[in-house]
Design a protein around this motif. Structure first.
Motif, PDB file in Angstrom:
ATOM      1  N   LEU A   6       0.950  -1.131   0.013  1.00 43.02           N
ATOM      2  CA  LEU A   6       0.093  -0.118  -0.008  1.00 43.02           C
ATOM      3  C   LEU A   6       0.928   1.256  -0.169  1.00 43.02           C
ATOM      4  CD1 LEU A   6      -2.925   1.215   0.256  1.00 43.02           C
ATOM      5  CD2 LEU A   6      -2.362   1.101   3.062  1.00 43.02           C
ATOM      6  N   VAL A   7       0.562   2.168  -0.811  1.00 42.86           N
ATOM      7  CA  VAL A   7       1.137   3.672  -0.785  1.00 42.86           C
ATOM      8  C   VAL A   7      -0.358   4.397  -0.334  1.00 42.86           C
ATOM      9  CG1 VAL A   7       1.920   5.364  -2.326  1.00 42.86           C
ATOM     10  CG2 VAL A   7       2.849   3.015  -2.663  1.00 42.86           C
ATOM     11  N   TRP A   8       0.078   5.277   0.557  1.00 38.96           N
ATOM     12  CA  TRP A   8      -1.119   6.065   1.128  1.00 38.96           C
ATOM     13  C   TRP A   8      -0.644   7.592   1.628  1.00 38.96           C
ATOM     14  CZ3 TRP A   8      -6.366   4.923   1.341  1.00 38.96           C
ATOM     15  CH2 TRP A   8      -6.914   5.478   2.000  1.00 38.96           C
ATOM     16  N   GLU A   9      -1.150   8.334   0.772  1.00 39.19           N
ATOM     17  CA  GLU A   9      -0.523   9.511   1.036  1.00 39.19           C
ATOM     18  C   GLU A   9      -1.803  10.701   1.193  1.00 39.19           C
ATOM     19  OE1 GLU A   9       1.756  10.330  -2.489  1.00 39.19           O
ATOM     20  OE2 GLU A   9       3.225   8.913  -1.730  1.00 39.19           O
ATOM     21  N   THR A  59     -10.739  14.210   2.805  1.00 38.56           N
ATOM     22  CA  THR A  59      -9.292  14.338   2.626  1.00 38.56           C
ATOM     23  C   THR A  59      -9.005  13.890   1.200  1.00 38.56           C
ATOM     24  OG1 THR A  59      -8.942  14.209   4.965  1.00 38.56           O
ATOM     25  CG2 THR A  59      -7.363  13.638   3.721  1.00 38.56           C
ATOM     26  N   PRO A  60      -8.392  14.520   0.502  1.00 33.97           N
ATOM     27  CA  PRO A  60      -7.706  13.935  -0.806  1.00 33.97           C
ATOM     28  C   PRO A  60      -6.504  12.894  -0.467  1.00 33.97           C
ATOM     29  CG  PRO A  60      -7.867  16.451  -0.898  1.00 33.97           C
ATOM     30  CD  PRO A  60      -8.278  16.156   0.444  1.00 33.97           C
ATOM     31  N   VAL A  61      -6.503  11.962  -1.049  1.00 30.64           N
ATOM     32  CA  VAL A  61      -5.558  10.815  -0.786  1.00 30.64           C
ATOM     33  C   VAL A  61      -5.026  10.427  -2.163  1.00 30.64           C
ATOM     34  CG1 VAL A  61      -5.254   8.318   0.193  1.00 30.64           C
ATOM     35  CG2 VAL A  61      -6.874  10.011   1.362  1.00 30.64           C
ATOM     36  N   THR A  62      -3.773  10.266  -2.268  1.00 33.22           N
ATOM     37  CA  THR A  62      -3.218   9.399  -3.301  1.00 33.22           C
ATOM     38  C   THR A  62      -2.898   7.963  -2.993  1.00 33.22           C
ATOM     39  OG1 THR A  62      -1.750  11.288  -4.223  1.00 33.22           O
ATOM     40  CG2 THR A  62      -1.224   9.258  -4.973  1.00 33.22           C
ATOM     41  N   LEU A 102     -13.978   5.591   1.111  1.00 30.27           N
ATOM     42  CA  LEU A 102     -12.978   6.076   0.181  1.00 30.27           C
ATOM     43  C   LEU A 102     -13.670   6.142  -1.352  1.00 30.27           C
ATOM     44  CD1 LEU A 102      -9.924   6.718  -0.376  1.00 30.27           C
ATOM     45  CD2 LEU A 102      -9.657   4.375  -1.138  1.00 30.27           C
ATOM     46  N   GLU A 103     -13.684   7.351  -1.856  1.00 34.91           N
ATOM     47  CA  GLU A 103     -14.468   7.740  -3.030  1.00 34.91           C
ATOM     48  C   GLU A 103     -13.657   8.186  -4.208  1.00 34.91           C
ATOM     49  OE1 GLU A 103     -18.376  10.389  -4.245  1.00 34.91           O
ATOM     50  OE2 GLU A 103     -17.441  10.423  -1.923  1.00 34.91           O
ATOM     51  N   ARG A 104     -13.874   7.935  -5.483  1.00 37.59           N
ATOM     52  CA  ARG A 104     -13.223   8.401  -6.645  1.00 37.59           C
ATOM     53  C   ARG A 104     -14.322   9.481  -7.148  1.00 37.59           C
ATOM     54  NH1 ARG A 104     -13.618   7.648 -11.807  1.00 37.59           N
ATOM     55  NH2 ARG A 104     -15.004   5.875 -11.848  1.00 37.59           N
ATOM     56  N   ALA A 105     -13.803  10.940  -7.141  1.00 37.64           N
ATOM     57  CA  ALA A 105     -14.523  11.820  -7.745  1.00 37.64           C
ATOM     58  C   ALA A 105     -14.690  11.843  -9.155  1.00 37.64           C
ATOM     59  CB  ALA A 105     -13.900  13.220  -7.154  1.00 37.64           C
ATOM     60  N   PRO A 106     -15.747  12.131  -9.869  1.00 38.62           N
ATOM     61  CA  PRO A 106     -15.975  12.167 -11.447  1.00 38.62           C
ATOM     62  C   PRO A 106     -14.699  12.701 -11.994  1.00 38.62           C
ATOM     63  CG  PRO A 106     -17.730  12.537 -10.295  1.00 38.62           C
ATOM     64  CD  PRO A 106     -17.033  12.720  -9.069  1.00 38.62           C
ATOM     65  N   GLU A 121      -6.243   8.886  -7.483  1.00 42.00           N
ATOM     66  CA  GLU A 121      -6.604  10.049  -6.700  1.00 42.00           C
ATOM     67  C   GLU A 121      -8.087   9.859  -6.068  1.00 42.00           C
ATOM     68  OE1 GLU A 121      -4.663  12.745  -5.677  1.00 42.00           O
ATOM     69  OE2 GLU A 121      -3.077  11.528  -6.820  1.00 42.00           O
ATOM     70  N   TYR A 122      -8.283  10.059  -4.719  1.00 41.74           N
ATOM     71  CA  TYR A 122      -9.295   9.633  -4.273  1.00 41.74           C
ATOM     72  C   TYR A 122      -9.788  10.756  -2.950  1.00 41.74           C
ATOM     73  CZ  TYR A 122      -8.368   4.952  -6.005  1.00 41.74           C
ATOM     74  OH  TYR A 122      -7.956   3.983  -6.904  1.00 41.74           O
TER      75      TYR A 122
END
Length: 337
Positions: free
Chosen positions: A67-70, A104-107, A290-294, A300-301
């Motif tokens: 996992l990469v979680w930023e 919170t934006p997360v990569t 955790l959601e993916r914006a349109p 990018e989530y």
């Protein structure tokens, strides 16, 4: 799959319940885009679930990479704007408890399906490659005999802290917040059930995350439904929504405060999901989300999280709790089952 407003969703659930027909449901926070599908018609290309020991996932995907979680948390100044709106209403006596949340934006290097496959939780959903939910919080369970139980979860602390369990149980703010929610949900259950009582008060669960263990405090409240409860299963559920543990008290006024303080649309976050198997119903609150914006770039989530605010709240501690809840419970590490 179609989307229904709360009135049509309620009617479908009541009808399927009366028929003893198993169904799955997703109810968004605003109750405007509900999904209510007979279990045999749920399309696994669009919706995967693992709820109450039932699942339509019979083979997990191949092993995902490490996992990469930023996360990129909002600034203290941004958080404080919403916090001050809430505190102003608390000081004015308009609410006793407000659940304030943020996105919170997360990569992350994993797809939403890989996150679904790689996490462990009581309630898991992957929906249309739009979001994945891995929630530890039960909303209501209705047994075959008609006993309805709800399990509010309020109070979180890093398990690695010295005497963490004692600290969270003796924290005056956490105790007051928990008592308020238990009282609210006891009253909510009394609208649909008789003999409502608190079965267990402030017990502690452990939740394993990719960043270490958390302790979370829950209670159990139960009552008795009428013998024909299946004929009204949707009506019963919607009478209890939105969930008190993710709104506050008094509920209706607090919903208005949340709309003023928060700067985004919760969507399905803090809604509920569940499954009726023909005899019993199991449901969870859609937190840990955790959601993916349109139109978002790959990886990018948005992660949505928050916590309850009372007049005793310390803004630094509340900001830290919001950040602490931005995690994924990796498979093999989660003990909160």
């Amino acid at each position: 799959m179609e989307y229904y407003d709360k009135d049509v969703a309620r009617e479908r659930m009541d009808r399927f319940g009366a028929e003893g027909r198993p169904f799955l449901f997703l109810i968004d926070y605003a109750m405007r885009a509900c999904v209510v599908e007979p279990l045999e018609e749920v399309d696994p290309a669009r919706l995967l679930y693992a709820i109450g020991g039932r699942t339509n996932v019979f083979a997990l995907g191949d092993g995902a990479p490490e996992l990469v979680w930023e996360p990129r948390f909002c600034t203290r100044e941004e958080y404080d704007r919403g916090f001050e709106v809430v505190m102003g209403h608390l000081r004015a006596g308009n609410s006793y408890l407000v659940n304030l949340t943020c996105e919170t934006p997360v990569t992350c290097n994993l797809t939403l399906r890989e996150v679904f496959d790689g996490t462990e939780a009581r309630y898991k959903l992957w929906f249309d490659d739009r979001f994945v939910c891995f929630s530890p919080e039960r909303f209501v369970r209705i047994g075959a005999e008609g006993r309805i139980s709800t399990f509010p979860m309020k109070g979180t602390i890093d398990a690695a802290l010295p005497e963490a369990e004692r600290r969270v149980l003796e924290d005056a703010k956490e105790a007051a917040e928990h008592a308020t929610i238990v009282d609210l949900l006891r009253n909510d259950l009394s609208r649909v059930a008789t003999g409502v009582r608190v079965e267990r008060y402030r017990y502690v669960d452990r939740v394993a995350t990719h960043a270490g263990e958390l302790l979370q405090v829950s209670s159990e409240i139960s009552g008795k439904l009428r013998t024909n409860w299946r004929d009204r299963v949707g009506s019963i559920l919607f009478e209890l929504l939105p969930a008190g543990s993710v709104t506050g008290a008094p509920k209706l006024r607090t919903l208005e405060i949340i709309a003023e303080a928060e700067t985004y649309d919760r969507g399905y976050y803090t809604g509920v999901c569940g499954l009726f198997d023909g005899r019993e119903l199991e449901s969870g609150v859609m937190i840990r989300f955790l959601e993916r914006a349109p139109g978002a770039e790959r990886g990018e989530y948005l992660f949505k999280s928050g916590g309850g605010i009372t007049f005793r709240s310390d803004r630094t501690a509340e900001y830290a709790e919001m950040k602490q809840k931005v995690y994924v419970p990796l498979r093999g590490n989660d003990t909160d089952r």
